[in-house]
Motif scaffolding. Structure first.
Motif, PDB file in Angstrom:
ATOM      1  N   GLY A  43       0.806  -1.219   0.000  1.00 28.65           N
ATOM      2  CA  GLY A  43       0.000   0.000   0.000  1.00 28.65           C
ATOM      3  C   GLY A  43       0.837   1.266   0.000  1.00 28.65           C
ATOM      4  O   GLY A  43       2.061   1.213   0.032  1.00 28.65           O
ATOM      5  N   GLY A  44       0.145   2.383  -0.037  1.00 27.09           N
ATOM      6  CA  GLY A  44       0.821   3.672  -0.065  1.00 27.09           C
ATOM      7  C   GLY A  44       1.125   4.186   1.332  1.00 27.09           C
ATOM      8  O   GLY A  44       0.448   3.864   2.295  1.00 27.09           O
ATOM      9  N   HIS A  45       2.171   4.965   1.428  1.00 26.73           N
ATOM     10  CA  HIS A  45       2.551   5.604   2.683  1.00 26.73           C
ATOM     11  C   HIS A  45       2.521   7.101   2.457  1.00 26.73           C
ATOM     12  O   HIS A  45       3.234   7.616   1.598  1.00 26.73           O
ATOM     13  N   LEU A  46       1.697   7.796   3.226  1.00 31.21           N
ATOM     14  CA  LEU A  46       1.549   9.238   3.090  1.00 31.21           C
ATOM     15  C   LEU A  46       2.282   9.946   4.228  1.00 31.21           C
ATOM     16  O   LEU A  46       2.223   9.512   5.378  1.00 31.21           O
ATOM     17  N   LYS A  47       2.945  11.018   3.894  1.00 29.61           N
ATOM     18  CA  LYS A  47       3.641  11.831   4.886  1.00 29.61           C
ATOM     19  C   LYS A  47       3.403  13.292   4.514  1.00 29.61           C
ATOM     20  O   LYS A  47       3.500  13.667   3.351  1.00 29.61           O
ATOM     21  N   GLU A  48       3.104  14.110   5.495  1.00 19.22           N
ATOM     22  CA  GLU A  48       2.900  15.544   5.285  1.00 19.22           C
ATOM     23  C   GLU A  48       3.674  16.291   6.356  1.00 19.22           C
ATOM     24  O   GLU A  48       3.637  15.930   7.529  1.00 19.22           O
ATOM     25  N   PHE A  49       4.413  17.322   5.941  1.00 20.56           N
ATOM     26  CA  PHE A  49       5.129  18.154   6.894  1.00 20.56           C
ATOM     27  C   PHE A  49       5.312  19.542   6.305  1.00 20.56           C
ATOM     28  O   PHE A  49       4.999  19.788   5.144  1.00 20.56           O
ATOM     29  N   THR A  50       5.826  20.455   7.116  1.00 18.79           N
ATOM     30  CA  THR A  50       6.012  21.838   6.679  1.00 18.79           C
ATOM     31  C   THR A  50       7.474  22.238   6.790  1.00 18.79           C
ATOM     32  O   THR A  50       8.221  21.697   7.604  1.00 18.79           O
ATOM     33  N   ILE A  51       7.845  23.204   5.941  1.00 17.13           N
ATOM     34  CA  ILE A  51       9.188  23.786   5.960  1.00 17.13           C
ATOM     35  C   ILE A  51       9.023  25.294   6.054  1.00 17.13           C
ATOM     36  O   ILE A  51       8.287  25.885   5.269  1.00 17.13           O
ATOM     37  N   ASN A  52       9.704  25.919   6.993  1.00 14.17           N
ATOM     38  CA  ASN A  52       9.667  27.370   7.145  1.00 14.17           C
ATOM     39  C   ASN A  52      10.868  27.959   6.403  1.00 14.17           C
ATOM     40  O   ASN A  52      12.006  27.719   6.777  1.00 14.17           O
ATOM     41  N   ILE A  53      10.599  28.736   5.354  1.00 11.96           N
ATOM     42  CA  ILE A  53      11.635  29.349   4.527  1.00 11.96           C
ATOM     43  C   ILE A  53      11.792  30.814   4.940  1.00 11.96           C
ATOM     44  O   ILE A  53      10.804  31.540   5.046  1.00 11.96           O
ATOM     45  N   ASP A  54      13.043  31.257   5.165  1.00  9.73           N
ATOM     46  CA  ASP A  54      13.287  32.632   5.588  1.00  9.73           C
ATOM     47  C   ASP A  54      13.426  33.580   4.388  1.00  9.73           C
ATOM     48  O   ASP A  54      13.230  33.192   3.248  1.00  9.73           O
ATOM     49  N   ASP A  55      13.786  34.838   4.674  1.00  9.19           N
ATOM     50  CA  ASP A  55      13.893  35.870   3.634  1.00  9.19           C
ATOM     51  C   ASP A  55      14.984  35.583   2.605  1.00  9.19           C
ATOM     52  O   ASP A  55      14.935  36.076   1.487  1.00  9.19           O
ATOM     53  N   LYS A  56      15.982  34.813   2.989  1.00  8.80           N
ATOM     54  CA  LYS A  56      17.083  34.490   2.072  1.00  8.80           C
ATOM     55  C   LYS A  56      16.863  33.166   1.356  1.00  8.80           C
ATOM     56  O   LYS A  56      17.788  32.602   0.783  1.00  8.80           O
ATOM     57  N   PHE A  57      15.634  32.642   1.441  1.00  8.90           N
ATOM     58  CA  PHE A  57      15.232  31.377   0.806  1.00  8.90           C
ATOM     59  C   PHE A  57      16.022  30.188   1.341  1.00  8.90           C
ATOM     60  O   PHE A  57      16.338  29.259   0.617  1.00  8.90           O
TER      61      PHE A  57
END
Length: 144
Positions: free
Chosen positions: A89-103
């Motif tokens: 079966g499939g494995h789902l993962k979700e997360f976030t990345i915080n990018i600053d002003d300098k990318f």
């Protein structure tokens, strides 16, 4: 004669119109996708959403080494969705990345095991020390 010059100019201009040009751009954000035993997961579907966007910024698949990279164009919280298929079966993962002003990556949402790794390590160490003391004490009690 003028016709030959114009033809030569047109042909020389069209020679520059075909070809491949490239440039290197710094600031890519790379995600490495692996199984729990650190084996890379290739061909995992990756979808990246820009801050406050409902449409995908970029979609693609991880390479043979489990890598996927993108170039953010704004600062903020980026959402990453990973869908890795397997034989069960499939494995789902979700997360976030915080990018600053300098990318650059300011911080990112770590997997649960990384968040609690310090606590689990300390508890394991305490149980180990307690176990050693309990073993030594029980040996002293049996010797008497």
């Amino acid at each position: 004669m003028i016709k030959a010059i114009i033809t030569t100019l047109i042909l020389s201009l069209s020679a520059f119109a075909h070809g491949i040009y490239y440039d290197l751009i710094e600031g890519a954000i790379a995600v490495r996708i692996t199984a729990p035993n650190n084996v890379p997961i290739s061909n995992a579907k990756v979808t990246i959403y820009a801050p406050e966007a409902s449409l995908a910024f970029v979609e693609g698949r991880s390479d043979i080494n489990g890598n996927f990279a993108f170039l953010p164009d704004s600062r903020g919280i980026w959402k990453v969705l990973i869908n890795a298929d397997s034989d069960h079966g499939g494995h789902l993962k979700e997360f976030t990345i915080n990018i600053d002003d300098k990318f650059k990556i300011k911080d990112f949402e770590k997997p649960p095991y990384e968040r609690y790794l310090t606590i689990i390590s300390v508890l394991g160490l305490l149980f180990g020390i307690f176990g050693i003391f309990a073993m030594v004490k029980s040996r002293k009690d049996t010797i008497k």
